[in-house]
Design a protein around this motif. Structure first.
Motif, PDB file in Angstrom:
ATOM      1  N   ILE A 131       0.369  -1.165   0.103  1.00  0.00           N
ATOM      2  CA  ILE A 131      -0.504   0.185   0.342  1.00  0.00           C
ATOM      3  C   ILE A 131       0.822   0.910   0.350  1.00  0.00           C
ATOM      4  CG2 ILE A 131      -1.488   1.391   1.641  1.00  0.00           C
ATOM      5  CD1 ILE A 131      -2.483  -1.197   0.049  1.00  0.00           C
ATOM      6  N   ALA A 132       2.069   1.252   1.022  1.00  0.00           N
ATOM      7  CA  ALA A 132       2.917   2.416   0.358  1.00  0.00           C
ATOM      8  C   ALA A 132       3.629   2.556  -0.457  1.00  0.00           C
ATOM      9  CB  ALA A 132       4.220   1.709   1.723  1.00  0.00           C
ATOM     10  N   ASN A 133       3.850   1.713  -1.235  1.00  0.00           N
ATOM     11  CA  ASN A 133       4.386   1.512  -2.933  1.00  0.00           C
ATOM     12  C   ASN A 133       3.216   2.397  -3.703  1.00  0.00           C
ATOM     13  OD1 ASN A 133       6.355   0.698  -1.650  1.00  0.00           O
ATOM     14  ND2 ASN A 133       5.926  -1.275  -3.187  1.00  0.00           N
ATOM     15  N   GLU A 134       1.817   1.701  -3.255  1.00  0.00           N
ATOM     16  CA  GLU A 134       0.631   2.564  -4.269  1.00  0.00           C
ATOM     17  C   GLU A 134       0.466   3.349  -3.943  1.00  0.00           C
ATOM     18  OE1 GLU A 134      -2.841  -0.051  -3.666  1.00  0.00           O
ATOM     19  OE2 GLU A 134      -1.784  -1.953  -4.496  1.00  0.00           O
ATOM     20  N   ILE A 135       0.853   4.600  -2.415  1.00  0.00           N
ATOM     21  CA  ILE A 135       0.430   5.662  -2.339  1.00  0.00           C
ATOM     22  C   ILE A 135       1.754   6.911  -3.118  1.00  0.00           C
ATOM     23  CG2 ILE A 135      -0.167   6.981  -0.419  1.00  0.00           C
ATOM     24  CD1 ILE A 135      -1.646   5.272   1.136  1.00  0.00           C
ATOM     25  N   GLY A 136       2.708   6.190  -2.474  1.00  0.00           N
ATOM     26  CA  GLY A 136       3.926   6.976  -3.041  1.00  0.00           C
ATOM     27  C   GLY A 136       4.524   7.718  -1.898  1.00  0.00           C
ATOM     28  N   LEU A 137       4.231   6.837  -1.212  1.00  0.00           N
ATOM     29  CA  LEU A 137       5.412   6.886   0.056  1.00  0.00           C
ATOM     30  C   LEU A 137       7.029   6.608  -0.249  1.00  0.00           C
ATOM     31  CD1 LEU A 137       3.031   6.218   3.239  1.00  0.00           C
ATOM     32  CD2 LEU A 137       4.227   8.321   2.835  1.00  0.00           C
ATOM     33  N   LEU A 138       8.099   7.321   0.289  1.00  0.00           N
ATOM     34  CA  LEU A 138       9.796   6.561  -0.114  1.00  0.00           C
ATOM     35  C   LEU A 138       9.367   5.797   1.189  1.00  0.00           C
ATOM     36  CD1 LEU A 138      12.054   7.388  -1.292  1.00  0.00           C
ATOM     37  CD2 LEU A 138      12.357   9.049   0.189  1.00  0.00           C
ATOM     38  N   THR A 139      10.155   4.558   0.607  1.00  0.00           N
ATOM     39  CA  THR A 139      10.327   3.657   1.038  1.00  0.00           C
ATOM     40  C   THR A 139      12.057   2.371   1.125  1.00  0.00           C
ATOM     41  OG1 THR A 139       9.484   1.999  -0.423  1.00  0.00           O
ATOM     42  CG2 THR A 139       7.814   2.619   1.204  1.00  0.00           C
ATOM     43  N   GLU A 255       2.463  19.230   3.941  1.00  0.00           N
ATOM     44  CA  GLU A 255       0.494  19.163   3.466  1.00  0.00           C
ATOM     45  C   GLU A 255       0.663  18.211   2.849  1.00  0.00           C
ATOM     46  OE1 GLU A 255      -2.295  20.299   4.660  1.00  0.00           O
ATOM     47  OE2 GLU A 255      -0.085  21.759   5.500  1.00  0.00           O
ATOM     48  N   ALA A 256       1.807  17.676   1.724  1.00  0.00           N
ATOM     49  CA  ALA A 256       1.453  16.708   1.065  1.00  0.00           C
ATOM     50  C   ALA A 256       1.697  14.871   1.773  1.00  0.00           C
ATOM     51  CB  ALA A 256       3.154  16.873  -0.141  1.00  0.00           C
ATOM     52  N   ILE A 275       2.273   6.005  12.911  1.00  0.00           N
ATOM     53  CA  ILE A 275       3.234   5.252  12.343  1.00  0.00           C
ATOM     54  C   ILE A 275       4.590   6.080  11.969  1.00  0.00           C
ATOM     55  CG2 ILE A 275       3.514   5.506   9.517  1.00  0.00           C
ATOM     56  CD1 ILE A 275       0.412   6.361   9.566  1.00  0.00           C
ATOM     57  N   ASP A 276       5.363   5.299  11.675  1.00  0.00           N
ATOM     58  CA  ASP A 276       7.054   5.245  11.397  1.00  0.00           C
ATOM     59  C   ASP A 276       8.003   5.666  10.359  1.00  0.00           C
ATOM     60  OD1 ASP A 276       7.032   4.531  14.555  1.00  0.00           O
ATOM     61  OD2 ASP A 276       7.775   2.821  14.464  1.00  0.00           O
ATOM     62  N   PHE A 277       8.597   7.227  11.045  1.00  0.00           N
ATOM     63  CA  PHE A 277       9.243   7.551   9.242  1.00  0.00           C
ATOM     64  C   PHE A 277      10.444   7.528  10.361  1.00  0.00           C
ATOM     65  CE2 PHE A 277       4.906   8.621   8.404  1.00  0.00           C
ATOM     66  CZ  PHE A 277       4.941   8.455   6.958  1.00  0.00           C
ATOM     67  N   MET A 285      11.537  12.115   4.411  1.00  0.00           N
ATOM     68  CA  MET A 285      10.783  10.761   5.220  1.00  0.00           C
ATOM     69  C   MET A 285      10.638   9.947   4.406  1.00  0.00           C
ATOM     70  SD  MET A 285      10.238  13.328   7.664  1.00  0.00           S
ATOM     71  CE  MET A 285       9.054  13.845   9.218  1.00  0.00           C
ATOM     72  N   VAL A 286      11.304   9.014   5.535  1.00  0.00           N
ATOM     73  CA  VAL A 286      11.010   7.557   4.375  1.00  0.00           C
ATOM     74  C   VAL A 286      10.005   6.950   5.642  1.00  0.00           C
ATOM     75  CG1 VAL A 286      12.260   5.607   3.550  1.00  0.00           C
ATOM     76  CG2 VAL A 286      13.437   7.663   4.306  1.00  0.00           C
TER      77      VAL A 286
END
Length: 318
Positions: A131-139, A255-256, A275-277, A285-286
């Motif tokens: 899901i993180a990949n789909e949302i576009g979060l940096l991982t 905001e993003a 949630i941990d970053f 922010m990863v």
């Protein structure tokens, strides 16, 4: 309209829920704390499926489960019964779990924080990363494997860490329980890499970081805290291992990232999440993971953020 009445489902050792209990008491809101390990000890259950009555008998009190308007689901626990064989213990726990599952279904139309089935879905770290990949979060870079050569290829090309896929708590009966933290893959691990054959391991590249970020979401309220984890040697990899609590400060997400955080919760149907970053050395922010039932009491205590008040606000707004 019925007055709000909150059912808390947890265990006696859950000190985080004490913050919510204090808030409910302070507001004089009716509630009942169901410590599930008390069932069969100080607590009796009566379910009549013909009349649809679900009752608890707690000493001189009769608790009608249908009278509650909302449910705060935390950490139920099975009782420990002495003098049972291993097989009998397994049977006992299975029956206890089936009882609770029936109660959850009976309460399914109440207001939950969080719904137990949403929690179970969100606890899966593999699905979290999808899901993180789909949302576009940096991982980070991540693999899960028990194949020796794939693991060696990853750890030889990256400074890597390994961590549990669910949680690292190992509860022992009549022994000291243990917690497995995030650890760096070292020479000893590599020399014994074949031992992963029995169980696939979650590997991740080690991110050089400036700090850790903990984001606690209650409904649509975002509480973001930066943890100065890099000034203490034993906190650098996993700050929870530190003998002293690193400095914390309240921050505001851009905001993003706020939108991505709320979208992440929405995708898992969560009204609460921890949630941990990581803030890396490039100030990015990863995303690491989302805990749908994470701890937050220490944040409220350290920084006076009224998370317990936010939780109660959500529970009593019918």
């Amino acid at each position: 309209m019925n007055s709000p009445k909150v059912l808390i489902i947890t265990n006696k050792e859950d000190i985080t829920v004490d913050f919510v209990v204090n808030e409910l008491n302070g507001r004089r809101i009716d509630f009942y704390r169901l410590n599930t390990e008390d069932i069969g000890e100080t607590l009796d259950v009566y379910i009549n499926l013909d009349s649809n009555n679900f009752l608890l008998y707690d000493e001189d009190k009769v608790i009608d489960l249908n009278s509650f308007t909302s449910v705060y689901y935390r950490r139920p626990k099975a009782p420990q019964i002495a003098d049972l064989t291993v097989g009998e213990q397994v049977y006992y726990i299975r029956e206890h779990e089936a009882l609770l599952e029936g109660i959850y279904q009976f309460l399914r139309n109440k207001k939950w924080l969080n719904n137990v089935y949403s929690i179970r879905l969100a606890e899966n770290k593999i699905y979290q990363q999808i899901i993180a990949n789909e949302i576009g979060l940096l991982t980070p870079k991540r693999i899960i494997t028990n194949e020796r050569n794939e693991a060696l290829n990853f750890v030889n090309n990256e400074t890597a860490i390994f961590k549990p896929m669910k949680n690292g708590f190992i509860e022992e009966v009549n022994m000291n329980s243990k917690i497995l933290f995030t650890n760096v893959v070292d020479e000893n691990f590599i020399n014994n890499i074949s031992s992963i054959k029995a169980l696939p391991v979650y590997f991740q590249n080690l991110i050089h970081k400036r700090s850790d970020i903990r984001v606690t979401v209650v409904d649509e309220i975002i509480n973001a805290v930066e943890i100065d984890s890099q000034n203490t040697k034993d906190a650098e990899i996993d700050w929870r291992k530190s003998k002293e609590i690193p400095k914390h400060k309240i921050i505001t997400l851009d905001e993003a990232l706020k939108r991505q955080v709320l979208e992440l919760c929405k995708r898992f149907d969560l009204r609460f999440a921890a949630i941990d970053f990581i803030r890396n050395t490039n100030n990015e922010m990863v995303f690491l993971e989302i805990n749908p039932n994470g701890q937050w009491g220490w944040i409220e205590k350290l920084l006076k953020i009224d998370i317990s008040s936010q939780i109660v606000d959500y529970m009593v707004c019918i």
